[in-house]
Design an enzyme around this catalytic site. Structure first.
Site, PDB file in Angstrom:
ATOM      1  N   THR A 177       0.831  -1.201   0.000  1.00 53.08           N
ATOM      2  CA  THR A 177       0.000   0.000   0.000  1.00 53.08           C
ATOM      3  C   THR A 177       0.871   1.258   0.000  1.00 53.08           C
ATOM      4  O   THR A 177       0.638   2.204  -0.747  1.00 53.08           O
ATOM      5  CB  THR A 177      -0.927   0.027   1.234  1.00 53.08           C
ATOM      6  OG1 THR A 177      -1.706  -1.163   1.226  1.00 53.08           O
ATOM      7  CG2 THR A 177      -1.833   1.235   1.222  1.00 53.08           C
ATOM      8  N   TRP A 229       2.599   1.611  -3.333  1.00 57.97           N
ATOM      9  CA  TRP A 229       1.691   2.008  -4.404  1.00 57.97           C
ATOM     10  C   TRP A 229       1.623   3.533  -4.509  1.00 57.97           C
ATOM     11  O   TRP A 229       1.504   4.080  -5.602  1.00 57.97           O
ATOM     12  CB  TRP A 229       0.288   1.439  -4.122  1.00 57.97           C
ATOM     13  CG  TRP A 229      -0.725   1.810  -5.158  1.00 57.97           C
ATOM     14  CD1 TRP A 229      -0.998   1.131  -6.309  1.00 57.97           C
ATOM     15  CD2 TRP A 229      -1.599   2.937  -5.138  1.00 57.97           C
ATOM     16  NE1 TRP A 229      -1.970   1.768  -7.016  1.00 57.97           N
ATOM     17  CE2 TRP A 229      -2.361   2.878  -6.323  1.00 57.97           C
ATOM     18  CE3 TRP A 229      -1.820   3.987  -4.254  1.00 57.97           C
ATOM     19  CZ2 TRP A 229      -3.336   3.837  -6.640  1.00 57.97           C
ATOM     20  CZ3 TRP A 229      -2.766   4.944  -4.565  1.00 57.97           C
ATOM     21  CH2 TRP A 229      -3.509   4.861  -5.744  1.00 57.97           C
ATOM     22  N   HIS A 230       1.721   4.203  -3.368  1.00 57.90           N
ATOM     23  CA  HIS A 230       1.555   5.651  -3.382  1.00 57.90           C
ATOM     24  C   HIS A 230       2.716   6.382  -3.995  1.00 57.90           C
ATOM     25  O   HIS A 230       2.594   7.555  -4.346  1.00 57.90           O
ATOM     26  CB  HIS A 230       1.309   6.175  -1.957  1.00 57.90           C
ATOM     27  CG  HIS A 230      -0.098   5.963  -1.512  1.00 57.90           C
ATOM     28  ND1 HIS A 230      -0.516   4.784  -0.976  1.00 57.90           N
ATOM     29  CD2 HIS A 230      -1.177   6.761  -1.562  1.00 57.90           C
ATOM     30  CE1 HIS A 230      -1.806   4.864  -0.689  1.00 57.90           C
ATOM     31  NE2 HIS A 230      -2.238   6.055  -1.048  1.00 57.90           N
ATOM     32  N   GLY A 231       3.848   5.758  -4.103  1.00 58.67           N
ATOM     33  CA  GLY A 231       4.929   6.479  -4.756  1.00 58.67           C
ATOM     34  C   GLY A 231       6.257   5.808  -4.590  1.00 58.67           C
ATOM     35  O   GLY A 231       6.468   5.000  -3.675  1.00 58.67           O
ATOM     36  N   PHE A 239      -0.043   9.452  -8.094  1.00 61.21           N
ATOM     37  CA  PHE A 239       0.301   8.126  -7.575  1.00 61.21           C
ATOM     38  C   PHE A 239       0.106   7.063  -8.639  1.00 61.21           C
ATOM     39  O   PHE A 239      -0.526   7.277  -9.639  1.00 61.21           O
ATOM     40  CB  PHE A 239      -0.548   7.799  -6.352  1.00 61.21           C
ATOM     41  CG  PHE A 239      -0.310   8.774  -5.230  1.00 61.21           C
ATOM     42  CD1 PHE A 239       0.966   9.272  -4.992  1.00 61.21           C
ATOM     43  CD2 PHE A 239      -1.351   9.214  -4.440  1.00 61.21           C
ATOM     44  CE1 PHE A 239       1.181  10.181  -3.988  1.00 61.21           C
ATOM     45  CE2 PHE A 239      -1.134  10.119  -3.430  1.00 61.21           C
ATOM     46  CZ  PHE A 239       0.122  10.599  -3.203  1.00 61.21           C
TER      47      PHE A 239
END
Lengths: 490, 511
Positions: free
Chosen positions: A333, A336-338, A490
């Site tokens: 998680t 995934w955001h960066g 993202f």
């Protein structure tokens, strides 16, 4: 293009709407003639012309921001299209598995090379191996459409959905402009039927428009101004920052990111509703949560459920090595955001808290108010990890936040952002609570008691609210350029 | 019913925004708005082209200024109004100008601030709309040696009709080397002539409340460090000290980034003292007032409280001396390059603006793109040349009792050889009057230094301003030339016309 762009609102939407309505007529005429010839038959593709318009405008919408990477998206869809077909009727066999793994690997490879390559080479360089920095600009929305592609392949493999035999229909699912660049992550199964058979009546359109305008207001009136405040407090020098500035700054960012992202989701869901799609909800008042577990059931729901269904449960869920499963999900998680360590730390931070929570807080009887305070505190700290991708600045920030700098009271600029935007702060904090829905329901209920006029009164109120928001947004958007949604990166 | 109401409203708005003629100029921000981007400049960067189209669309909305005003009203309505003290302070982050193109030409306060570095020529002012080769030349004539100071911006102090908008100063005592060098060079070049250094502080120095002191660097250390570095041959005119004595009076405009006519008067007084020439009290002047003036800080701060606090723009004209002003005006293209020089023409030195006109500061001289020679009835042979930025505009009108001739040259626009000009006109006194921003940045001073050696003529000036791009823009220039000013004779003939013209003038920013 972004939704909160005057060009989108006053050029793209009107042209798209007009053509879509026109094609609706054409589709209906086709239906009419078909029935005239043979009353028992119906069209195989009743939405054909509308889908063509929707697909073309989706590609235009994406190409407006990414004229080059639009081809990457078309290629990703093509690969998934073939994998889906090749899997058909061989779903649970080795061949099916091969094509599933091939397809998912191809998707992840695209994501890895366009999103994470710079990050990976940076890590390798830290070990002393000299690798050039690839310097690839992140294609907008790649994290969202790659995840949708993966959900498609897995759903087909699990025989939850049939593979799409028409490339353009699959393209429509992936590229559909309402949710293309910042979600919600719509699972293929959710909308598979609606791609070819859907309808939107006047109520759907009215709800959709209202939803869109509410989302626009969240973004333009609240998120943009809160973003300005957050940048003014957290964006400059953090030397000897006051604790008040740190807290107010991170609070402003928390409000910004919530209204920014949930506003986007509202707009996506609203546009989807207008053209007959039902996208899943993505938010449920996350800042009213009572634990971190609860927070993630309310925040970016479509991402959480993606990881739950495609990673956590297949790994064994709560039956086998649950701790490992939880940590994997949260590591992913964060990732995934960066492509940055602070996002990974942010993810792992939540993973750890959720695990500890499971054995402590969720088993104890804690007064609700305590749970709220606990949750909000941890969320704010979390956003601190999320905001600063530079560790030097992050540690300066936390030093200030936890009061290790000299106490300075309420500095002028903090007082200034609080007083200058007082009513915005009040409104934003109230809107974090589920009051709007309650008021609307109460209003509708009261109105329904008055026969005749009640319904009109409700509609009139909605129209009034919509027009006020629209005027405010247009005024605030004139001349604005720095207006992108946070989650599109993202 | 909901759909019908919202639908009709939306279609009306769409019709307005798509079919009505687009705005091209913002009175509020005093700048030309974005132009529709030319796709030929973007062949290798298609993404930037579409982005430019989007920002063009939002920048040139019909009724833009009205919507902008509404937007400021909305922002204003969010204020909590329970603070009643007079020393309310609020900060506005410096607004990034909507399009890259205007960003560099329309210096917003943040861009006018000098950074701590000495060599602070704006390298980041490069236009993203133009190819690198072209934008390099732009640096040359648009930078004015100013650099961005990222996050800081403007400061609004006071409440109600006492509201005052201030600009933050980012400089330190180390800056200003170029200005010092220019003055020392002038003193060496012209032995026997008097050379005066005049550095005007910003209002921030006098009106920033103590509790907001951190928002701006003090200007006094900088100004006196300039004084201390000047050669003994240069006379330092202590404007700072003079204004300190009068800070209770209206020496600065509250809503504009300039000082007032009175501020210029006190600066002139100090110059006259330094020069040892007569200087008359305000009783020898007629007082004129432009009511309802709201100046440039409204556009810079985008804060409605500034607009709601209009002030009187007051200026003074000498009534016991005759003076005869002869102007030479320059025509500029959109890149602020000089394309034409007018014949000398007579016009009045002061131009009265109508009540409520936000350009009233142009009362003095009327424009920056001119140089002026004023012959006065004052006897003697003292002839003054003021090299100035826009702050300097308010000074010369107070010196007609003091000098036989007063020449005014803008540091950005002068095409002749300055040395020859000084000698030919028998100048006896040379003053360089800059505000702290221009005194701080080396680029402004180096422009004046170039004037000492340039050969003269419009062509030469254009060439010297864009020597790096002779190949690229040289050819295009005629096509891109856009007459920004109307014919000067016409422009200056009547105040009304001048008013009309100034609307089209380039943004009057501190330069």
């Amino acid at each position: 293009m972004v939704f909160s762009d005057l060009f989108f609102i006053f050029c793209f939407i009107p042209v798209f709407g007009l053509l879509y309505l026109l094609c609706g007529r054409i589709d209906r005429l086709r239906q009419y003639f078909k029935e005239k010839r043979n009353p028992d038959s119906s069209l195989k593709r009743p939405m054909l012309f509308r889908n063509i318009v929707l697909t073309i405008f989706s590609i235009l919408f994406y190409a407006w921001g990414e004229p080059v990477y639009v081809f990457l998206m078309l290629a990703v869809v093509l690969v998934n299209y073939f994998c889906g077909i090749l899997m058909y009727r061989k779903e649970k066999t080795a061949i099916g598995k091969f094509w599933l793994i091939f397809g998912v690997a191809a998707d992840l490879a695209a994501l890895a090379s366009f999103k994470y390559l710079g990050f990976f080479t940076g890590i390798v360089r830290n070990f002393g191996i000299d690798l050039p920095d690839p310097q690839i600009a992140l294609p907008i929305g790649i994290s969202f459409y790659i995840f949708q592609s993966i959900s498609y392949l897995i759903d087909v493999y699990r025989t939850e959905s049939k593979p799409q035999r028409n490339y353009f229909d699959l393209l429509l699912y992936i590229s559909m402009f309402p949710q293309l660049i910042a979600g919600p992550i719509v699972r293929y199964g959710t909308v598979a039927k609606e791609i070819t058979h859907r309808s939107a009546n006047a109520d759907d359109v009215a709800n959709g428009v209202y939803r869109f305008i509410i989302g626009l207001g969240k973004k333009v009136v609240i998120a943009n101004i809160m973003g300005e405040i957050a940048t003014s407090l957290l964006g400059g020098s953090l030397d000897n920052m006051s604790a008040a500035a740190a807290w107010v700054g991170i609070l402003a960012f928390s409000i910004q990111i919530y209204f920014d992202f949930s506003g986007y989701s509202d707009m996506a869901i609203g546009i989807g509703r207008c053209v007959g799609f039902h996208f899943p909800e993505n938010f449920n008042h996350p800042y009213t949560c009572t634990s971190m577990t609860d927070f993630w059931r309310r925040w970016h729901i479509s991402l959480g459920s993606f990881f739950r269904d495609y990673v956590y449960i297949p790994m064994g869920g709560n039956r086998r090595h649950q701790a490992l499963n939880i940590m994997t999900v949260w590591f992913l998680t964060g990732m995934w955001h960066g492509a940055s360590w602070n996002f990974i730390i942010w993810g792992v931070y939540f993973g750890l808290i959720i695990m500890i929570e499971k054995y402590t807080l969720l088993k104890w009887k804690v007064p609700k108010i305590g749970l709220y305070v606990y949750s909000i505190f941890l969320i704010l700290v979390g956003w601190g990890l999320f905001y600063f991708d530079d560790f030097g600045r992050m540690s300066q920030f936390f030093t200030a936040m936890f009061g290790f700098n000299e106490p300075q009271g309420l500095p002028m600029h903090v007082e200034s952002v609080l007083i200058d935007n007082l009513w915005l702060w009040v409104a934003a904090l109230i809107l974090c609570l589920p009051v709007r829905g309650k008021i609307e329901r109460l209003g509708t209920y009261t109105a329904s008691k008055i026969p005749g006029v009640g319904n009109y009164a409700v509609q009139f109120c909605h129209a009034f609210v919509s027009i006020v928001i629209l005027i405010c947004c247009v005024a605030l958007l004139v001349g604005a350029t720095n207006n992108a949604f946070i989650y599109t990166r993202f | 019913m909901y759909l019908v109401i919202v639908g009709i409203f939306f279609l009306l708005m769409t019709a307005v925004f798509v079919f009505l003629p687009r705005s091209t100029y913002s009175v509020l921000e005093k700048r030309d708005l974005a132009e529709f981007p030319d796709y030929r400049k973007y062949t290798d960067r298609p993404g930037e082209y579409t982005a430019a189209v989007s920002s063009w669309f939002s920048d040139t909305e019909p009724y833009r200024d009205e919507l902008m005003t509404l937007s400021m009203n909305i922002r204003g309505a969010m204020k909590g109004d329970f603070i009643t003290e007079e020393d309310a302070v609020s900060f506005r982050p410096a607004d990034t100008a909507p399009t890259p193109k205007t960003e560099k030409s329309d210096a917003s306060p943040a861009e006018m601030q000098s950074s701590d570095e000495e060599s602070d020529v704006t390298a980041d002012g490069e236009s993203e709309e133009e190819s690198p080769a072209e934008s390099e030349s732009d640096d040359e004539d648009l930078d004015d040696g100013v650099a961005k100071l990222g996050s800081s911006g403007t400061i609004i102090v006071g409440k109600g009709d006492k509201t005052r908008a201030l600009m933050a100063f980012g400089g330190t005592p180390k800056g200003g080397g170029g200005y010092v060098d220019l003055l020392n060079t002038l003193a060496d070049e012209f032995p026997g002539k008097n050379v005066y250094a005049m550095v005007a502080p910003l209002a921030t120095e006098y009106y920033l409340p103590a509790k907001a002191a951190k928002a701006s660097n003090p200007q006094k250390p900088f100004i006196y460090s300039v004084r201390d570095r000047l050669s003994p041959k240069v006379k330092f005119v202590d404007i700072y000290d003079e204004l300190s004595k009068h800070k209770k009076e209206d020496i600065y405009l509250r809503t504009d980034h300039h000082w007032s006519g009175l501020g210029g008067y006190y600066a002139a007084k100090r110059l006259a003292q330094a020069a040892g020439v007569p200087f008359k009290g305000l009783d020898a002047y007629d007082k004129h007032t432009v009511k309802g003036f709201v100046g440039s800080m409204y556009g810079y701060t985008k804060d409605i409280s500034v607009k709601k606090a209009p002030e009187d723009f007051v200026y003074y004209t000498p009534n016991q001396v005759t003076y005869d002003a002869e102007f030479v005006a320059y025509t500029l293209n959109k890149k602020f390059q000089i394309t034409r020089e007018s014949k000398p023409y007579k016009s009045s030195f002061f131009k009265h603006f109508k009540d409520g006109n936000g350009n009233a500061y142009l009362t003095f001289i009327g424009s920056d793109q001119v140089y002026v020679k004023v012959k006065t009835s004052t006897p003697g042979n003292r002839k003054l040349l003021i090299i100035k930025d826009s702050y300097g505009n308010a000074v010369p009108g107070n010196l007609f009792y003091s000098f036989n001739e007063v020449h005014v040259v803008d540091f950005r626009y002068f095409t002749h050889n300055l040395k020859k000009y000084i000698n030919d006109n028998g100048i006896t006194d040379i003053a360089v009057c800059f505000n702290v921003f221009n005194a701080y940045s080396s680029g402004s001073a180096s422009k004046v230094k170039k004037m000492l050696t340039q050969t003269g003529g419009v062509q030469a000036s254009a060439a010297s301003q864009s020597k790096s791009d002779a190949g690229t823009t040289g050819k295009k220039k005629p096509a891109e030339t856009n007459t920004v000013t109307t014919a000067p004779e016409e422009a200056a003939s009547t105040p009304e016309k001048a008013e009309e013209t100034t609307r089209q003038l380039k943004p009057d920013s501190i330069k």
